[in-house]
Motif scaffolding. Structure first.
Motif, PDB file in Angstrom:
ATOM      1  N   SER A 162      -0.059  -5.363   1.298  1.00  0.00           N
ATOM      2  CA  SER A 162      -0.062  -5.666   2.727  1.00  0.00           C
ATOM      3  C   SER A 162      -1.303  -6.462   3.115  1.00  0.00           C
ATOM      4  CB  SER A 162      -0.027  -4.373   3.559  1.00  0.00           C
ATOM      5  OG  SER A 162       1.133  -3.623   3.296  1.00  0.00           O
ATOM      6  N   TRP A 163      -1.098  -7.439   4.004  1.00  0.00           N
ATOM      7  CA  TRP A 163      -2.186  -8.099   4.709  1.00  0.00           C
ATOM      8  C   TRP A 163      -2.242  -7.515   6.114  1.00  0.00           C
ATOM      9  CZ3 TRP A 163      -6.001 -11.138   3.066  1.00  0.00           C
ATOM     10  CH2 TRP A 163      -5.862 -11.837   1.866  1.00  0.00           C
ATOM     11  N   ASN A 164      -3.433  -7.070   6.564  1.00  0.00           N
ATOM     12  CA  ASN A 164      -3.603  -6.473   7.884  1.00  0.00           C
ATOM     13  C   ASN A 164      -4.594  -7.283   8.708  1.00  0.00           C
ATOM     14  OD1 ASN A 164      -1.893  -4.201   7.438  1.00  0.00           O
ATOM     15  ND2 ASN A 164      -3.502  -3.296   6.190  1.00  0.00           N
ATOM     16  N   SER A 165      -4.271  -7.482   9.977  1.00  0.00           N
ATOM     17  CA  SER A 165      -5.100  -8.289  10.868  1.00  0.00           C
ATOM     18  C   SER A 165      -6.258  -7.475  11.435  1.00  0.00           C
ATOM     19  CB  SER A 165      -4.255  -8.812  12.035  1.00  0.00           C
ATOM     20  OG  SER A 165      -4.054  -7.794  12.999  1.00  0.00           O
ATOM     21  N   PRO A 166      -7.262  -8.150  11.990  1.00  0.00           N
ATOM     22  CA  PRO A 166      -8.220  -7.441  12.837  1.00  0.00           C
ATOM     23  C   PRO A 166      -7.528  -6.998  14.125  1.00  0.00           C
ATOM     24  CG  PRO A 166      -8.604  -9.795  12.937  1.00  0.00           C
ATOM     25  CD  PRO A 166      -7.560  -9.584  11.880  1.00  0.00           C
ATOM     26  N   GLN A 167      -8.226  -6.222  14.948  1.00  0.00           N
ATOM     27  CA  GLN A 167      -7.642  -5.730  16.186  1.00  0.00           C
ATOM     28  C   GLN A 167      -7.339  -6.875  17.149  1.00  0.00           C
ATOM     29  OE1 GLN A 167     -10.021  -2.663  18.001  1.00  0.00           O
ATOM     30  NE2 GLN A 167     -10.446  -1.677  16.052  1.00  0.00           N
ATOM     31  N   ILE A 168      -6.240  -6.732  17.869  1.00  0.00           N
ATOM     32  CA  ILE A 168      -5.866  -7.663  18.935  1.00  0.00           C
ATOM     33  C   ILE A 168      -6.074  -6.937  20.249  1.00  0.00           C
ATOM     34  CG2 ILE A 168      -3.997  -8.989  19.976  1.00  0.00           C
ATOM     35  CD1 ILE A 168      -2.769  -9.228  17.239  1.00  0.00           C
ATOM     36  N   ARG A 204       8.195  -7.815   5.531  1.00  0.00           N
ATOM     37  CA  ARG A 204       8.293  -7.413   6.927  1.00  0.00           C
ATOM     38  C   ARG A 204       7.000  -7.750   7.664  1.00  0.00           C
ATOM     39  NH1 ARG A 204       8.190  -0.856   5.864  1.00  0.00           N
ATOM     40  NH2 ARG A 204       5.938  -0.654   5.554  1.00  0.00           N
ATOM     41  N   PHE A 205       7.150  -7.908   8.958  1.00  0.00           N
ATOM     42  CA  PHE A 205       6.019  -8.156   9.844  1.00  0.00           C
ATOM     43  C   PHE A 205       6.008  -7.026  10.861  1.00  0.00           C
ATOM     44  CE2 PHE A 205       3.728 -10.154  13.367  1.00  0.00           C
ATOM     45  CZ  PHE A 205       2.721 -10.829  12.695  1.00  0.00           C
ATOM     46  N   ARG A 206       4.844  -6.449  11.115  1.00  0.00           N
ATOM     47  CA  ARG A 206       4.764  -5.301  12.022  1.00  0.00           C
ATOM     48  C   ARG A 206       3.611  -5.474  12.995  1.00  0.00           C
ATOM     49  NH1 ARG A 206       0.474  -2.797   9.396  1.00  0.00           N
ATOM     50  NH2 ARG A 206       0.490  -3.247   7.160  1.00  0.00           N
ATOM     51  N   ILE A 207       3.753  -4.775  14.111  1.00  0.00           N
ATOM     52  CA  ILE A 207       2.665  -4.660  15.074  1.00  0.00           C
ATOM     53  C   ILE A 207       2.661  -3.219  15.556  1.00  0.00           C
ATOM     54  CG2 ILE A 207       4.145  -5.485  16.955  1.00  0.00           C
ATOM     55  CD1 ILE A 207       1.540  -6.617  18.240  1.00  0.00           C
ATOM     56  N   HIS A 208       1.490  -2.628  15.616  1.00  0.00           N
ATOM     57  CA  HIS A 208       1.414  -1.244  16.060  1.00  0.00           C
ATOM     58  C   HIS A 208       0.159  -1.009  16.875  1.00  0.00           C
ATOM     59  CE1 HIS A 208      -1.572  -0.335  12.925  1.00  0.00           C
ATOM     60  NE2 HIS A 208      -0.780  -0.946  12.073  1.00  0.00           N
ATOM     61  N   SER A 209       0.228  -0.004  17.737  1.00  0.00           N
ATOM     62  CA  SER A 209      -0.945   0.392  18.490  1.00  0.00           C
ATOM     63  C   SER A 209      -2.002   0.869  17.515  1.00  0.00           C
ATOM     64  CB  SER A 209      -0.596   1.493  19.496  1.00  0.00           C
ATOM     65  OG  SER A 209       0.021   2.589  18.852  1.00  0.00           O
ATOM     66  N   LEU A 210      -3.256   0.775  17.933  1.00  0.00           N
ATOM     67  CA  LEU A 210      -4.360   1.033  17.016  1.00  0.00           C
ATOM     68  C   LEU A 210      -4.268   2.408  16.381  1.00  0.00           C
ATOM     69  CD1 LEU A 210      -6.934  -0.283  15.919  1.00  0.00           C
ATOM     70  CD2 LEU A 210      -8.180   0.742  17.820  1.00  0.00           C
ATOM     71  N   ASN A 211      -3.802   3.406  17.138  1.00  0.00           N
ATOM     72  CA  ASN A 211      -3.678   4.750  16.559  1.00  0.00           C
ATOM     73  C   ASN A 211      -2.261   5.039  16.076  1.00  0.00           C
ATOM     74  OD1 ASN A 211      -2.292   5.095  18.919  1.00  0.00           O
ATOM     75  ND2 ASN A 211      -3.620   6.689  19.761  1.00  0.00           N
ATOM     76  N   THR A 212      -1.449   3.967  15.917  1.00  0.00           N
ATOM     77  CA  THR A 212      -0.092   3.998  15.346  1.00  0.00           C
ATOM     78  C   THR A 212       0.876   4.879  16.129  1.00  0.00           C
ATOM     79  OG1 THR A 212      -0.452   5.820  13.762  1.00  0.00           O
ATOM     80  CG2 THR A 212      -1.041   3.580  13.048  1.00  0.00           C
ATOM     81  N   ASP A 270       3.855  -7.181   5.150  1.00  0.00           N
ATOM     82  CA  ASP A 270       4.090  -6.325   3.991  1.00  0.00           C
ATOM     83  C   ASP A 270       5.090  -6.951   3.025  1.00  0.00           C
ATOM     84  OD1 ASP A 270       2.530  -4.334   5.295  1.00  0.00           O
ATOM     85  OD2 ASP A 270       4.293  -3.659   6.400  1.00  0.00           O
ATOM     86  N   TYR A 271       4.786  -6.819   1.735  1.00  0.00           N
ATOM     87  CA  TYR A 271       5.684  -7.192   0.640  1.00  0.00           C
ATOM     88  C   TYR A 271       6.140  -5.880   0.033  1.00  0.00           C
ATOM     89  CZ  TYR A 271       6.584  -8.702  -4.271  1.00  0.00           C
ATOM     90  OH  TYR A 271       7.104  -8.924  -5.524  1.00  0.00           O
ATOM     91  N   ILE A 272       7.464  -5.671  -0.035  1.00  0.00           N
ATOM     92  CA  ILE A 272       8.004  -4.414  -0.578  1.00  0.00           C
ATOM     93  C   ILE A 272       9.145  -4.759  -1.534  1.00  0.00           C
ATOM     94  CG2 ILE A 272       9.034  -2.180  -0.036  1.00  0.00           C
ATOM     95  CD1 ILE A 272       7.930  -2.528   2.798  1.00  0.00           C
ATOM     96  N   ASN A 273       8.959  -4.506  -2.809  1.00  0.00           N
ATOM     97  CA  ASN A 273      10.002  -4.794  -3.790  1.00  0.00           C
ATOM     98  C   ASN A 273      10.425  -3.491  -4.461  1.00  0.00           C
ATOM     99  OD1 ASN A 273      11.743  -5.857  -5.657  1.00  0.00           O
ATOM    100  ND2 ASN A 273      10.333  -7.440  -6.400  1.00  0.00           N
ATOM    101  N   THR A 274      11.606  -3.032  -4.103  1.00  0.00           N
ATOM    102  CA  THR A 274      12.160  -1.812  -4.715  1.00  0.00           C
ATOM    103  C   THR A 274      13.489  -2.082  -5.402  1.00  0.00           C
ATOM    104  OG1 THR A 274      13.254  -1.240  -2.636  1.00  0.00           O
ATOM    105  CG2 THR A 274      11.043  -0.337  -2.991  1.00  0.00           C
ATOM    106  N   ILE A 275      13.897  -3.345  -5.450  1.00  0.00           N
ATOM    107  CA  ILE A 275      15.203  -3.697  -6.013  1.00  0.00           C
ATOM    108  C   ILE A 275      14.990  -4.485  -7.304  1.00  0.00           C
ATOM    109  CG2 ILE A 275      17.377  -4.921  -5.602  1.00  0.00           C
ATOM    110  CD1 ILE A 275      16.892  -4.504  -2.617  1.00  0.00           C
ATOM    111  N   VAL A 291       5.710 -14.315  -1.588  1.00  0.00           N
ATOM    112  CA  VAL A 291       6.031 -14.619  -0.195  1.00  0.00           C
ATOM    113  C   VAL A 291       4.692 -14.794   0.514  1.00  0.00           C
ATOM    114  CG1 VAL A 291       8.245 -13.447  -0.116  1.00  0.00           C
ATOM    115  CG2 VAL A 291       6.190 -12.160   0.403  1.00  0.00           C
ATOM    116  N   ASP A 292       4.642 -15.673   1.494  1.00  0.00           N
ATOM    117  CA  ASP A 292       3.377 -15.868   2.183  1.00  0.00           C
ATOM    118  C   ASP A 292       3.574 -15.947   3.689  1.00  0.00           C
ATOM    119  OD1 ASP A 292       4.414 -18.430   2.441  1.00  0.00           O
ATOM    120  OD2 ASP A 292       2.727 -19.442   1.504  1.00  0.00           O
ATOM    121  N   LEU A 293       2.463 -15.839   4.406  1.00  0.00           N
ATOM    122  CA  LEU A 293       2.444 -15.733   5.855  1.00  0.00           C
ATOM    123  C   LEU A 293       1.542 -16.823   6.420  1.00  0.00           C
ATOM    124  CD1 LEU A 293       2.953 -14.007   8.510  1.00  0.00           C
ATOM    125  CD2 LEU A 293       0.839 -12.805   7.919  1.00  0.00           C
ATOM    126  N   LYS A 294       2.012 -17.499   7.478  1.00  0.00           N
ATOM    127  CA  LYS A 294       1.187 -18.528   8.111  1.00  0.00           C
ATOM    128  C   LYS A 294       1.674 -18.772   9.534  1.00  0.00           C
ATOM    129  CE  LYS A 294       3.857 -22.134   5.723  1.00  0.00           C
ATOM    130  NZ  LYS A 294       3.755 -23.330   4.844  1.00  0.00           N
TER     131      LYS A 294
END
Length: 798
Positions: A498-504, A533-541, A587-592, A601-604
């Protein structure tokens, strides 16, 4: 102001003179009080002048209070006021006011709210200040006018101490104003928030939470509460700041949202979002028009709609028709339309939209906006053929007049009814039109963007213990964040990274946000691209929204080598959301095993915007569960998770915990809906389709922190049948203060927004309502109620 976005600032530091009450009845200013005005490039012209009550310029720029000892203990208005004028400010501007007393002289040293005037004898106490803005200078108020800021009964607090009895005054906030845990509101200072903005494109803050009338010059009055000061005690601030900013959108801006909301004190409230006034009556003969802005006949939303009745007559010379125009600033005493440069600043607007219906099926209505003397001129007249059901009417401003000057618009909307609007077979009698949710939509303001042109921009890469690690790196050639598989055989537990951003910052409650991002790969076959997948969550999830892309079915939603794809994620917060920060993740998730174990896969090209231009079009489906499960099926996963029980009860779908200790693998239960038909937008459409799912959740668990994780997933196709390409999920976790979770006696309503990417072939979705429990209450239940699915429209112009 960094948290507002890419804003330029004009700061006006007003050194408040000391408050000194002595027996002679006068106070004096300590030091050389002054006003410093700094104009920054790109923000336009913004000027402020400190004037005495008689209109003369304050020679030293001081703001002070004079009086005698008998007046100590009351709210008092300062002897000076601020005169503010502007010209040529950029799109999406506002002017806010606040103190910064922890950096003042003296600096506030207390533990409470530092806003106001800091006492020189005890810096742990701040005397509260309030502000009021008006389009009138003191000389324009008549003697004894109760509306005057200087009327003795003007500044009086309500019993709840949250504001003033006349609603015109606002408490000054400080940059360090904290939240009061004993009140449901979040009082923390937020840059650009309505409660600190004295003036914006929407107008001046004439009331608590409202903006109205957009003059070219405004006047700000200051009052101090003297209950915490004694005669001879000095208090001041050197950091009262008024600043102009841009980067926060004024849209949606309503012409009509609702009429008054009735109630008994202290719950009596107004709807404060309406702008313009239906003051322009056209071809009026004294009785041929009837208006009702409080019509409760099946409104499109909330309690009221606007009812316009034409009786079928006109004037002798004007033909059989009538019209209504919403005006700003309205009419003069001679009943003439006033069209000047005081209209609202609508720069950045893209559409005018509203909903309409009629009592006479297939009757027609003409509508337009603007006036020949407005900065934008008058827009072409459009014709809507109405039915007895609500339907949207849209005036595409940027399409009809791409280069129109929208800086001063005095006619917000005009509608006309007439004999040429009768349906076939009707020749007289008039007809009625109902209007609702009249609003301007605009360009979505950018909160954050990440281009990765030269570095990862403070994103961090993480892997997970006990799960095979994917490889993360920054790719300078592709200007992207890359995640690649390790190659070789896939571990049975899967591979992830996973790549995670700084706080927004400044993610606010009850707002809708749109995240767009591009993803590419070096896999030449779409069917072997690993899940991402791409996700966004509150700081305390507490709140987590995720969009997942699968290479299932024909995998047309996936990228392939040389064919990057753009995706959208929509995110909103519950009504009592208390956080201001969020985190993005990729997130990159390979279970198959059939997916590539070596492809990347990359993000930009990530952007986070406030989605201001979304509105309901039609209801696609509704589930009340009054007749049982209504086609929903309960699912557990044998051998993988402990199973709760599912039942249809009390007009809800219930999932009940097993009542015993949760085993280490956790407990999972899912209600799955039948397939729901949707429409997939094409890549070339100017209006795309977004879907909103509104659902309510209840529980019998009294401790919010013990409510199991709950959520709603929206899948293209049937996930369990293996043909799902895209899934969007909103999940609520009982972590932190658990304020986003339901509790016994307090159901919660949530929203999920979902759009299909261009190229996806599925034309239906299924909903999954899930219960996921690892360490929460094992015996309580959660209920799903009142599920509604809407197809919406959104402006996708650049």
């Amino acid at each position: 102001m960094d948290s507002i976005g890419k804003s330029a600032i004009i700061r006006v530091c007003i050194i408040i003179a000391c408050l000194v009450f002595i027996l002679s009845g006068y106070c004096y200013a300590e030091g050389n009080a002054s006003v410093n005005v700094v104009n920054l490039a790109g923000v336009g012209n913004f000027t402020i002048t400190v004037r005495n009550k008689d209109g003369s310029v304050s020679p030293d720029g001081a703001i002070q209070w004079t009086g005698n000892s008998a007046e100590v203990g009351a709210w008092r208005v300062a002897d000076q006021y601020l005169e503010i004028s502007y010209s040529d400010l950029p799109e999406s501007w506002g002017i806010q006011i606040y103190t910064d007393n922890k950096n003042s002289n003296p600096a506030f040293a207390g533990a409470g709210n530092p806003a106001g005037l800091v006492r020189l004898d005890n810096a742990s106490i701040a005397i509260p200040l309030a502000w009021r803005v008006s389009d009138k200078a003191p000389s324009e108020y008549t003697s004894g006018d109760t509306a005057s800021p200087y009327h003795p009964d003007n500044v009086i607090e309500r019993n709840d101490y949250k504001g003033m009895t006349n609603y015109l005054w606002h408490f000054i906030k400080d940059k360090n104003t904290p939240d009061d845990p004993e009140t449901p509101e979040n009082e923390t200072f937020v840059n650009g928030a309505e409660d600190v903005t004295i003036w914006s494109q929407k107008g001046i803050a004439w009331n608590e939470g409202a903006k109205a009338t957009n003059p070219r010059k405004a006047y700000v009055y200051l009052a101090a509460r003297l209950t915490t000061i004694s005669v001879g005690v000095q208090a001041k601030t050197t950091t009262l700041t008024a600043e102009a900013f841009h980067g926060i959108s004024p849209f949606p801006m309503y012409i009509y949202k609702n009429a008054f909301k009735y109630g008994t004190s202290p719950n009596f409230q107004y709807t404060l979002e309406n702008h313009y006034a239906p003051a322009g009556w056209m071809n009026y003969n004294g009785n041929n028009i009837q208006l009702d802005d409080q019509c409760a006949t099946t409104p499109h939303s909330e309690e009221h709609c606007f009812k316009y009745v034409w009786n079928g007559t006109g004037t002798q010379t004007g033909g059989k028709w009538s019209g209504i125009a919403w005006l700003e600033p309205g009419l003069d005493s001679g009943n003439n339309w006033i069209i000047d440069d005081r209209g609202y600043d609508l720069r950045g607007v893209t559409h005018l939209s509203f909903f309409a219906k009629t009592n006479l099926n297939n009757a027609k209505m003409k509508y337009y906006m603007g006036h020949p003397n407005d900065s934008c001129g008058q827009f072409p007249v459009l014709i809507a053929s109405l039915t007895t059901e609500w339907q949207p009417c849209i005036l595409p401003i940027k399409i009809l007049k791409p280069t129109a000057d929208m800086s001063h618009v005095s006619v917000g909307l005009a509608v006309t009814l007439g004999e040429d609007g009768y349906p076939a077979g009707v020749t007289s009698g008039g007809y009625t039109v109902y209007l609702d949710d009249i609003r301007f939509l605009g360009i979505e303001p950018l909160l954050n963007e990440y281009t990765f042109v030269s570095n990862p921009e403070n994103w961090t890469y993480v892997t997970y213990p006990d799960i095979q690690a994917a490889l993360g790196s920054y790719d300078s050639a592709r200007q992207s964040l890359k995640i690649a598989g390790p190659g070789g055989a896939l571990d049975p537990r899967g591979c992830a990274g996973s790549w995670n951003s700084p706080q927004i910052s400044d993610i606010r409650k009850e707002k809708l946000y749109k995240m767009t991002f591009d993803t590419g790969t070096d896999a030449s076959n779409r069917n072997v691209v690993p899940e991402f997948r791409f996700r966004i969550h509150s700081l305390n999830t507490q709140v987590n929204t995720t969009t997942t892309v699968f290479s299932q079915g024909d995998a047309s939603a996936c990228p392939k080598s040389g064919d990057d794809k753009r995706y959208e994620v929509y995110f909103t917060t519950p009504k009592d959301f208390t956080g201001k920060d969020a985190v993005l993740g990729f997130d990159y998730i390979n279970t198959i095993a059939s997916d590539s174990t070596s492809a990347f896969v990359d993000l930009k090209n990530i952007s986070v915007k406030e989605a201001t231009n979304v509105f309901d079009i039609e209801k696609k489906a509704e589930y009340s569960f009054q007749a049982g499960s209504e086609g929903w099926t309960f699912i557990t996963i044998p051998g993988s998770w402990q199973a709760p029980s599912g039942s249809a009860v009390n007009s809800s779908l219930r999932i009940t915990g097993p009542g015993t200790a949760i085993e280490p693998r956790g407990c999972l239960g899912i209600w799955q809906s039948p397939a729901i038909s949707i429409q997939v937008p094409t890549q070339t459409s100017s209006i795309g389709y977004l879907h909103k799912i509104v659902f309510t959740v209840g529980t019998d668990i009294s401790d919010a922190a013990m409510v199991p994780s709950i959520g709603l997933a929206v899948n293209s196709g049937d996930l369990l049948a293996g043909n799902c390409q895209v899934s969007t999920m909103t999940q609520i976790n009982s972590v932190g203060d658990a304020s986003a979770s339901p509790v016994l006696g307090k159901d919660r309503t949530y929203e999920v927004y979902f759009t299909m990417p261009a190229g996806a072939t599925e034309n239906s979705v299924t909903l999954l309502f899930f219960y996921l429990n690892a360490d929460d209450s094992p015996s309580g239940y959660i209920d799903l109620k009142d599920v509604k699915i809407y197809k919406e429209t959104r402006d996708v112009l650049p």
